[in-house]
Scaffold this motif. Sequence first.
Motif, PDB file in Angstrom:
ATOM      1  N   CYS A 252       0.634   8.919   1.281  1.00 25.53           N
ATOM      2  CA  CYS A 252       1.133   8.537  -0.123  1.00 25.53           C
ATOM      3  C   CYS A 252       1.028   9.635  -1.011  1.00 25.53           C
ATOM      4  CB  CYS A 252       0.226   7.179  -0.772  1.00 25.53           C
ATOM      5  SG  CYS A 252      -0.011   5.830   0.044  1.00 25.53           S
ATOM      6  N   VAL A 253       1.856   9.606  -1.975  1.00 23.54           N
ATOM      7  CA  VAL A 253       1.755  10.478  -3.123  1.00 23.54           C
ATOM      8  C   VAL A 253       2.085   9.510  -4.378  1.00 23.54           C
ATOM      9  CG1 VAL A 253       4.146  11.063  -2.789  1.00 23.54           C
ATOM     10  CG2 VAL A 253       2.557  12.646  -4.163  1.00 23.54           C
ATOM     11  N   LEU A 254       1.454   9.910  -5.580  1.00 23.62           N
ATOM     12  CA  LEU A 254       1.722   9.280  -6.771  1.00 23.62           C
ATOM     13  C   LEU A 254       2.673  10.191  -7.806  1.00 23.62           C
ATOM     14  CD1 LEU A 254      -1.648   8.017  -7.836  1.00 23.62           C
ATOM     15  CD2 LEU A 254      -0.014   6.727  -6.560  1.00 23.62           C
ATOM     16  N   GLY A 255       3.294   9.432  -8.606  1.00 24.74           N
ATOM     17  CA  GLY A 255       4.070  10.085  -9.681  1.00 24.74           C
ATOM     18  C   GLY A 255       3.044  10.625 -10.684  1.00 24.74           C
ATOM     19  N   LYS A 256       3.367  11.794 -11.482  1.00 28.58           N
ATOM     20  CA  LYS A 256       2.579  12.388 -12.311  1.00 28.58           C
ATOM     21  C   LYS A 256       2.879  11.657 -13.729  1.00 28.58           C
ATOM     22  CE  LYS A 256       2.650  17.431 -11.418  1.00 28.58           C
ATOM     23  NZ  LYS A 256       3.017  18.570 -11.927  1.00 28.58           N
ATOM     24  N   GLU A 257       3.849  10.890 -13.932  1.00 33.49           N
ATOM     25  CA  GLU A 257       3.968  10.109 -15.228  1.00 33.49           C
ATOM     26  C   GLU A 257       3.483   8.876 -15.152  1.00 33.49           C
ATOM     27  OE1 GLU A 257       6.924  13.224 -14.579  1.00 33.49           O
ATOM     28  OE2 GLU A 257       6.535  11.527 -13.142  1.00 33.49           O
ATOM     29  N   ARG A 258       2.773   8.490 -16.223  1.00 34.01           N
ATOM     30  CA  ARG A 258       2.195   7.190 -16.246  1.00 34.01           C
ATOM     31  C   ARG A 258       2.913   6.396 -17.381  1.00 34.01           C
ATOM     32  NH1 ARG A 258       0.319   9.404 -12.417  1.00 34.01           N
ATOM     33  NH2 ARG A 258      -1.843   9.651 -11.927  1.00 34.01           N
ATOM     34  N   PHE A 259       3.253   5.190 -17.070  1.00 31.96           N
ATOM     35  CA  PHE A 259       3.936   4.238 -18.213  1.00 31.96           C
ATOM     36  C   PHE A 259       2.943   3.065 -18.496  1.00 31.96           C
ATOM     37  CE2 PHE A 259       7.004   6.038 -14.973  1.00 31.96           C
ATOM     38  CZ  PHE A 259       7.550   6.892 -15.752  1.00 31.96           C
ATOM     39  N   THR A 260       2.837   3.060 -19.746  1.00 29.24           N
ATOM     40  CA  THR A 260       1.952   1.925 -20.050  1.00 29.24           C
ATOM     41  C   THR A 260       2.667   0.545 -20.651  1.00 29.24           C
ATOM     42  OG1 THR A 260       1.689   2.938 -22.325  1.00 29.24           O
ATOM     43  CG2 THR A 260      -0.014   3.349 -20.574  1.00 29.24           C
ATOM     44  N   SER A 261       3.871   0.799 -21.343  1.00 30.46           N
ATOM     45  CA  SER A 261       4.723  -0.317 -21.790  1.00 30.46           C
ATOM     46  C   SER A 261       6.201   0.289 -21.769  1.00 30.46           C
ATOM     47  CB  SER A 261       4.345  -0.568 -23.193  1.00 30.46           C
ATOM     48  OG  SER A 261       4.479   0.592 -24.038  1.00 30.46           O
ATOM     49  N   GLY A 262       7.008  -0.848 -22.037  1.00 30.89           N
ATOM     50  CA  GLY A 262       8.317  -0.534 -21.985  1.00 30.89           C
ATOM     51  C   GLY A 262       9.231  -0.766 -20.750  1.00 30.89           C
ATOM     52  N   LYS A 263      10.849  -0.315 -20.603  1.00 31.90           N
ATOM     53  CA  LYS A 263      11.502  -0.487 -19.291  1.00 31.90           C
ATOM     54  C   LYS A 263      11.725   0.932 -18.937  1.00 31.90           C
ATOM     55  CE  LYS A 263      13.749  -4.456 -21.137  1.00 31.90           C
ATOM     56  NZ  LYS A 263      14.989  -5.045 -21.392  1.00 31.90           N
ATOM     57  N   PHE A 264      11.703   1.026 -17.513  1.00 31.83           N
ATOM     58  CA  PHE A 264      12.010   2.177 -16.907  1.00 31.83           C
ATOM     59  C   PHE A 264      12.767   2.290 -15.691  1.00 31.83           C
ATOM     60  CE2 PHE A 264       8.659   4.311 -19.552  1.00 31.83           C
ATOM     61  CZ  PHE A 264       7.888   3.262 -19.718  1.00 31.83           C
ATOM     62  N   TYR A 265      13.410   3.002 -15.279  1.00 33.06           N
ATOM     63  CA  TYR A 265      14.437   3.115 -14.315  1.00 33.06           C
ATOM     64  C   TYR A 265      14.392   4.433 -13.593  1.00 33.06           C
ATOM     65  CZ  TYR A 265      18.865   3.617 -11.940  1.00 33.06           C
ATOM     66  OH  TYR A 265      20.095   3.568 -11.096  1.00 33.06           O
ATOM     67  N   TRP A 266      14.531   4.400 -12.232  1.00 34.85           N
ATOM     68  CA  TRP A 266      14.480   5.653 -11.408  1.00 34.85           C
ATOM     69  C   TRP A 266      15.231   5.286 -10.187  1.00 34.85           C
ATOM     70  CZ3 TRP A 266       9.979   3.491 -12.532  1.00 34.85           C
ATOM     71  CH2 TRP A 266       9.216   3.108 -11.697  1.00 34.85           C
ATOM     72  N   GLU A 267      15.973   6.173  -9.498  1.00 28.47           N
ATOM     73  CA  GLU A 267      16.612   5.960  -8.138  1.00 28.47           C
ATOM     74  C   GLU A 267      15.814   6.672  -7.145  1.00 28.47           C
ATOM     75  OE1 GLU A 267      20.915   6.935  -8.347  1.00 28.47           O
ATOM     76  OE2 GLU A 267      21.159   5.675 -10.031  1.00 28.47           O
ATOM     77  N   VAL A 268      15.729   6.117  -5.941  1.00 22.46           N
ATOM     78  CA  VAL A 268      15.003   6.593  -4.780  1.00 22.46           C
ATOM     79  C   VAL A 268      16.152   6.574  -3.640  1.00 22.46           C
ATOM     80  CG1 VAL A 268      13.016   6.251  -3.270  1.00 22.46           C
ATOM     81  CG2 VAL A 268      12.996   5.710  -5.482  1.00 22.46           C
TER      82      VAL A 268
END
Length: 138
Positions: free
Chosen positions: A69-85
């Motif tokens: 595994c590897v985690l992303g650096k960004e941390r999201f606590t609220s809101g809407k987010f989109y990314w493509e993989v």
Amino acid sequence: MSLIFISEEIKFRGQEGLQRARKYRVDVTLDANTTHPYLLLKDNDKSVVFSSEKQDLPKSDERFDTWFCVLGKERFTSGKFYWEVKVAQKIKWTLGLCDDYLQTGGNPGHSRGWVMDLVSEKGEHVPGPLQSSDPPSA
């Protein structure tokens, strides 16, 4: 934690739904401190590949040592987010979201989060089941 399911947006709203979802696009960088020793980060920490040789990486309490595994650096606590993989040439993969309390050493166990995975001997890229320890909040 809020998820936008792109396939459903496209199914019901076509390209307009995809464009609407992309308004929430975020740039995700992978966290080298969490990378399992058999994973290599590439493209300015934007992509990851499996390595047949174990990497000599600095000791880190945040590093995964059992699960690949590897985690992303960004941390999201609220809101809407989109990314493509993009997944290429793999017959087994897992993509997920987790809370900040994920155990990286040993078995991550029952950390809270969402996981979508694919395990296919034929290499079919079919969406896997979405599993969660907590239901999504509205």
